[in-house]
Design a protein around this motif. Structure first.
Motif, PDB file in Angstrom:
ATOM      1  N   GLN A 157       0.833  -1.210   0.000  1.00 59.12           N
ATOM      2  CA  GLN A 157       0.000   0.000   0.000  1.00 59.12           C
ATOM      3  C   GLN A 157       0.866   1.258   0.000  1.00 59.12           C
ATOM      4  OE1 GLN A 157      -3.294   0.567   2.742  1.00 59.12           O
ATOM      5  NE2 GLN A 157      -3.513  -1.637   3.025  1.00 59.12           N
ATOM      6  N   LEU A 158       1.845   1.291   0.869  1.00 54.97           N
ATOM      7  CA  LEU A 158       2.702   2.464   0.993  1.00 54.97           C
ATOM      8  C   LEU A 158       3.521   2.704  -0.271  1.00 54.97           C
ATOM      9  CD1 LEU A 158       3.900   1.846   4.656  1.00 54.97           C
ATOM     10  CD2 LEU A 158       2.453   3.742   3.888  1.00 54.97           C
ATOM     11  N   TYR A 159       4.039   1.634  -0.853  1.00 51.79           N
ATOM     12  CA  TYR A 159       4.804   1.753  -2.094  1.00 51.79           C
ATOM     13  C   TYR A 159       3.916   2.290  -3.211  1.00 51.79           C
ATOM     14  CZ  TYR A 159       8.149   0.448  -5.760  1.00 51.79           C
ATOM     15  OH  TYR A 159       9.035   0.473  -6.811  1.00 51.79           O
ATOM     16  N   ALA A 160       2.688   1.779  -3.277  1.00 49.20           N
ATOM     17  CA  ALA A 160       1.758   2.224  -4.307  1.00 49.20           C
ATOM     18  C   ALA A 160       1.425   3.708  -4.139  1.00 49.20           C
ATOM     19  CB  ALA A 160       0.478   1.387  -4.263  1.00 49.20           C
ATOM     20  N   ILE A 161       1.191   4.139  -2.904  1.00 49.68           N
ATOM     21  CA  ILE A 161       0.882   5.547  -2.649  1.00 49.68           C
ATOM     22  C   ILE A 161       2.056   6.440  -3.032  1.00 49.68           C
ATOM     23  CG2 ILE A 161       0.445   7.234  -0.830  1.00 49.68           C
ATOM     24  CD1 ILE A 161      -2.023   5.638  -1.664  1.00 49.68           C
ATOM     25  N   LEU A 162       3.272   6.025  -2.667  1.00 44.01           N
ATOM     26  CA  LEU A 162       4.453   6.816  -3.004  1.00 44.01           C
ATOM     27  C   LEU A 162       4.635   6.900  -4.520  1.00 44.01           C
ATOM     28  CD1 LEU A 162       6.865   8.412  -1.970  1.00 44.01           C
ATOM     29  CD2 LEU A 162       8.164   6.272  -1.877  1.00 44.01           C
ATOM     30  N   ALA A 163       4.424   5.778  -5.216  1.00 47.09           N
ATOM     31  CA  ALA A 163       4.531   5.793  -6.678  1.00 47.09           C
ATOM     32  C   ALA A 163       3.483   6.715  -7.298  1.00 47.09           C
ATOM     33  CB  ALA A 163       4.381   4.370  -7.220  1.00 47.09           C
ATOM     34  N   LEU A 164       2.262   6.684  -6.780  1.00 48.37           N
ATOM     35  CA  LEU A 164       1.206   7.564  -7.278  1.00 48.37           C
ATOM     36  C   LEU A 164       1.558   9.034  -7.060  1.00 48.37           C
ATOM     37  CD1 LEU A 164      -1.965   5.607  -6.087  1.00 48.37           C
ATOM     38  CD2 LEU A 164      -1.308   6.030  -8.465  1.00 48.37           C
ATOM     39  N   LEU A 165       2.078   9.352  -5.874  1.00 45.62           N
ATOM     40  CA  LEU A 165       2.448  10.734  -5.582  1.00 45.62           C
ATOM     41  C   LEU A 165       3.589  11.204  -6.480  1.00 45.62           C
ATOM     42  CD1 LEU A 165       2.289  10.746  -1.668  1.00 45.62           C
ATOM     43  CD2 LEU A 165       0.719  11.882  -3.246  1.00 45.62           C
ATOM     44  N   LEU A 166       4.559  10.331  -6.715  1.00 52.33           N
ATOM     45  CA  LEU A 166       5.674  10.686  -7.591  1.00 52.33           C
ATOM     46  C   LEU A 166       5.201  10.894  -9.024  1.00 52.33           C
ATOM     47  CD1 LEU A 166       8.390   8.229  -6.204  1.00 52.33           C
ATOM     48  CD2 LEU A 166       8.445  10.715  -6.078  1.00 52.33           C
ATOM     49  N   GLY A 167       4.233  10.086  -9.444  1.00 51.96           N
ATOM     50  CA  GLY A 167       3.675  10.259 -10.777  1.00 51.96           C
ATOM     51  C   GLY A 167       2.862  11.533 -10.917  1.00 51.96           C
ATOM     52  N   MET A 168       2.173  11.924  -9.844  1.00 54.61           N
ATOM     53  CA  MET A 168       1.336  13.131  -9.877  1.00 54.61           C
ATOM     54  C   MET A 168       2.167  14.413  -9.790  1.00 54.61           C
ATOM     55  SD  MET A 168      -1.652  11.795  -7.297  1.00 54.61           S
ATOM     56  CE  MET A 168      -2.388  13.426  -7.110  1.00 54.61           C
ATOM     57  N   PHE A 169       3.315  14.351  -9.089  1.00 56.55           N
ATOM     58  CA  PHE A 169       4.142  15.540  -8.894  1.00 56.55           C
ATOM     59  C   PHE A 169       5.572  15.246  -9.343  1.00 56.55           C
ATOM     60  CE2 PHE A 169       0.834  15.482  -5.642  1.00 56.55           C
ATOM     61  CZ  PHE A 169       0.202  16.691  -5.899  1.00 56.55           C
ATOM     62  N   PRO A 170       5.798  15.181 -10.663  1.00 57.98           N
ATOM     63  CA  PRO A 170       7.117  14.773 -11.171  1.00 57.98           C
ATOM     64  C   PRO A 170       8.237  15.741 -10.807  1.00 57.98           C
ATOM     65  CG  PRO A 170       5.712  15.600 -12.941  1.00 57.98           C
ATOM     66  CD  PRO A 170       4.844  15.468 -11.739  1.00 57.98           C
ATOM     67  N   GLY A 171       7.898  17.006 -10.491  1.00 52.57           N
ATOM     68  CA  GLY A 171       8.941  17.938 -10.091  1.00 52.57           C
ATOM     69  C   GLY A 171       9.430  17.698  -8.680  1.00 52.57           C
ATOM     70  N   PHE A 172       8.654  16.991  -7.886  1.00 47.68           N
ATOM     71  CA  PHE A 172       8.992  16.552  -6.528  1.00 47.68           C
ATOM     72  C   PHE A 172       8.965  17.661  -5.489  1.00 47.68           C
ATOM     73  CE2 PHE A 172      11.646  12.611  -7.894  1.00 47.68           C
ATOM     74  CZ  PHE A 172      10.524  12.109  -8.519  1.00 47.68           C
ATOM     75  N   ARG A 173       8.901  18.917  -5.890  1.00 48.26           N
ATOM     76  CA  ARG A 173       8.916  19.985  -4.892  1.00 48.26           C
ATOM     77  C   ARG A 173       7.601  20.007  -4.126  1.00 48.26           C
ATOM     78  NH1 ARG A 173      11.741  24.602  -8.790  1.00 48.26           N
ATOM     79  NH2 ARG A 173      13.621  23.355  -9.231  1.00 48.26           N
ATOM     80  N   SER A 174       6.490  19.942  -4.847  1.00 51.12           N
ATOM     81  CA  SER A 174       5.188  19.862  -4.181  1.00 51.12           C
ATOM     82  C   SER A 174       5.056  18.547  -3.429  1.00 51.12           C
ATOM     83  CB  SER A 174       4.059  19.993  -5.199  1.00 51.12           C
ATOM     84  OG  SER A 174       4.121  21.229  -5.858  1.00 51.12           O
ATOM     85  N   LEU A 175       5.645  17.491  -4.005  1.00 51.00           N
ATOM     86  CA  LEU A 175       5.578  16.170  -3.376  1.00 51.00           C
ATOM     87  C   LEU A 175       6.167  16.191  -1.974  1.00 51.00           C
ATOM     88  CD1 LEU A 175       5.339  12.988  -3.417  1.00 51.00           C
ATOM     89  CD2 LEU A 175       7.664  13.021  -4.324  1.00 51.00           C
ATOM     90  N   VAL A 176       7.295  16.869  -1.800  1.00 46.84           N
ATOM     91  CA  VAL A 176       7.967  16.898  -0.499  1.00 46.84           C
ATOM     92  C   VAL A 176       7.059  17.496   0.566  1.00 46.84           C
ATOM     93  CG1 VAL A 176       9.918  17.841   0.784  1.00 46.84           C
ATOM     94  CG2 VAL A 176      10.260  16.977  -1.527  1.00 46.84           C
ATOM     95  N   TRP A 177       6.379  18.585   0.232  1.00 50.80           N
ATOM     96  CA  TRP A 177       5.479  19.214   1.206  1.00 50.80           C
ATOM     97  C   TRP A 177       4.291  18.316   1.517  1.00 50.80           C
ATOM     98  CZ3 TRP A 177       7.455  22.908   3.865  1.00 50.80           C
ATOM     99  CH2 TRP A 177       8.381  23.792   3.295  1.00 50.80           C
ATOM    100  N   ILE A 178       3.706  17.705   0.479  1.00 53.71           N
ATOM    101  CA  ILE A 178       2.549  16.821   0.687  1.00 53.71           C
ATOM    102  C   ILE A 178       2.952  15.611   1.527  1.00 53.71           C
ATOM    103  CG2 ILE A 178       0.933  15.278  -0.490  1.00 53.71           C
ATOM    104  CD1 ILE A 178       0.939  17.314  -2.800  1.00 53.71           C
ATOM    105  N   LEU A 179       4.121  15.050   1.231  1.00 54.81           N
ATOM    106  CA  LEU A 179       4.603  13.892   1.980  1.00 54.81           C
ATOM    107  C   LEU A 179       4.851  14.258   3.446  1.00 54.81           C
ATOM    108  CD1 LEU A 179       5.275  10.929   1.407  1.00 54.81           C
ATOM    109  CD2 LEU A 179       7.633  11.615   0.937  1.00 54.81           C
ATOM    110  N   THR A 180       5.354  15.470   3.665  1.00 51.67           N
ATOM    111  CA  THR A 180       5.585  15.925   5.042  1.00 51.67           C
ATOM    112  C   THR A 180       4.273  16.073   5.800  1.00 51.67           C
ATOM    113  OG1 THR A 180       7.556  17.119   4.304  1.00 51.67           O
ATOM    114  CG2 THR A 180       6.638  17.716   6.461  1.00 51.67           C
ATOM    115  N   ILE A 181       3.270  16.663   5.158  1.00 53.05           N
ATOM    116  CA  ILE A 181       1.961  16.835   5.794  1.00 53.05           C
ATOM    117  C   ILE A 181       1.354  15.483   6.142  1.00 53.05           C
ATOM    118  CG2 ILE A 181      -0.407  17.630   5.418  1.00 53.05           C
ATOM    119  CD1 ILE A 181       0.814  19.887   3.677  1.00 53.05           C
ATOM    120  N   LEU A 182       1.411  14.537   5.191  1.00 51.73           N
ATOM    121  CA  LEU A 182       0.879  13.197   5.446  1.00 51.73           C
ATOM    122  C   LEU A 182       1.631  12.507   6.587  1.00 51.73           C
ATOM    123  CD1 LEU A 182       0.317  11.842   1.809  1.00 51.73           C
ATOM    124  CD2 LEU A 182      -1.446  12.326   3.502  1.00 51.73           C
TER     125      LEU A 182
END
Length: 358
Positions: A157-182
């Motif tokens: 589950q966790l791997y799938a969520i991380l892959a989905l987030l990486l696919g949605m935010f390919p620049g990774f800058r927004s991803l870092v903030w979202i991952l921190t909030i989660l």
């Protein structure tokens, strides 16, 4: 034996966490645990109480290694690629997992001849087995066939969520903030409510810290590195402030492991050294490498060995003696057997099954 460099801390943590979980379950299940506690009450109580914290190490390591793999992948360009990576992760876990389930079912069948205990459980049903194959047992509220199989489902589950987030935010800058909030929301709220323990949100706190630790240093965009460092610091401050209200050791452990990986996760070592002008494997290095590679299989199979050890102890009438030394010897046998069986599962199933992918 391979001659390439490996990462000492990564291999050591995988081995240490697997050993800790196996010892925790040995101190928890069956008559041998009860009788061994009479001989070594302090040690057994310590393993029972704190051994489960090794799950936090697994989670942080899982996030760290998943982020390492996914951020280096060039296959996250569209939703189809993301889906393929998620399915391939399932296939990577599947083969040793299903073999271990079948072995556990067989061992539990043997154990029921002599042991009437809750940890052995009732006979498995076809629907229960099928639910385990697709990691649905937690969602459906079914009893686990083996101790620890819940983690395999959560890891996917966790791997799938991380892959989905990486696919949605390919620049990774927004991803870092979202991952921190989660991660912070999970550590401070969701991880404290048992209603969420079958879902990724319960565990993404530690997993997210591991992913952030990887992004702090190994992603080529330096701005992403700096943002990840800021987020790690902010997450640490949130954990520290929350600790004044209620202290949770597992949150502190997860954070310490994540920070340690930032500084020492890339510490490499060679698995061969010169001895008397000949290249020979270093024994300690080989032991760490050997057990690190087989840690997943040992994690899957150790409950079967616990079932058999308790069956032997009760079936042969040794349990009537309530001999702590004898119980401890059987615990040691179960521990060694777990790694011995893991060696064959690794060589015969896990390694060959890596070819199975989309």
């Amino acid at each position: 034996m391979q001659s390439k460099n490996h990462f000492l801390l990564v291999d050591f943590l995988k081995t240490f966490a697997a050993v800790a979980i196996i010892l925790h379950h040995l101190s928890n299940y069956g008559q041998i645990a009860e009788d061994a506690r009479q001989l070594l009450p302090g040690i057994m109580d310590f393993l029972f109480e704190y051994g489960r914290y090794a799950v936090q190490i697994f989670l942080v390591m899982g996030g760290y290694l998943a982020a390492q793999s996914l951020t280096r992948s060039e296959k996250l360009k569209n939703s189809r690629d993301v889906l393929k990576i998620i399915i391939n992760r399932y296939l990577r876990l599947f083969a040793p997992y299903v073999v271990a389930l079948l072995v556990t079912i067989a061992c539990a069948w043997v154990a029921r001849f002599w042991i009437q205990d809750e940890f052995v459980g009732e006979s498995e049903t076809l629907s229960q087995f099928l639910a385990h194959l697709f990691f649905f047992q937690g969602f459906l509220g079914l009893d686990a066939i083996s101790a620890g199989v819940w983690y395999v489902a959560i890891d996917w589950q966790l791997y799938a969520i991380l892959a989905l987030l990486l696919g949605m935010f390919p620049g990774f800058r927004s991803l870092v903030w979202i991952l921190t909030i989660l991660s912070v929301a999970s550590l401070l709220y969701f991880n404290r409510l048992t209603a969420y323990e079958n879902y990724f949100i319960y565990f993404i706190g530690a997993y997210g810290l591991g992913a952030l630790a990887q992004l702090c240093k190994n992603y080529p965009d330096q701005l992403v590195n700096r943002i990840a460092v800021i987020c790690i610091v902010l997450a640490g401050l949130a954990i520290a402030v929350a600790s004044f209200h209620q202290f949770w050791p597992r949150n502190l452990l997860a954070y310490v492991v994540a920070v340690t990986l930032i500084f020492f996760g890339d510490l490499a070592y060679k698995d061969q050294v010169r001895v008397h002008k000949h290249i020979q494997p270093h024994k300690l290095v080989n032991a760490i490498l050997w057990s690190s590679r087989r840690s997943y299989c040992a994690f899957l199979l150790h409950f079967s060995c616990i079932l058999l050890a308790n069956s032997l102890y009760v079936g042969w009438g040794m349990s009537h003696l309530h001999d702590g030394a004898l119980a401890l010897a059987l615990m040691l046998m179960a521990f060694v057997a777990s790694w011995g069986a893991a060696n064959y599962l690794y060589r015969w199933v896990e390694v060959p099954s890596r070819r199975i992918k989309l």
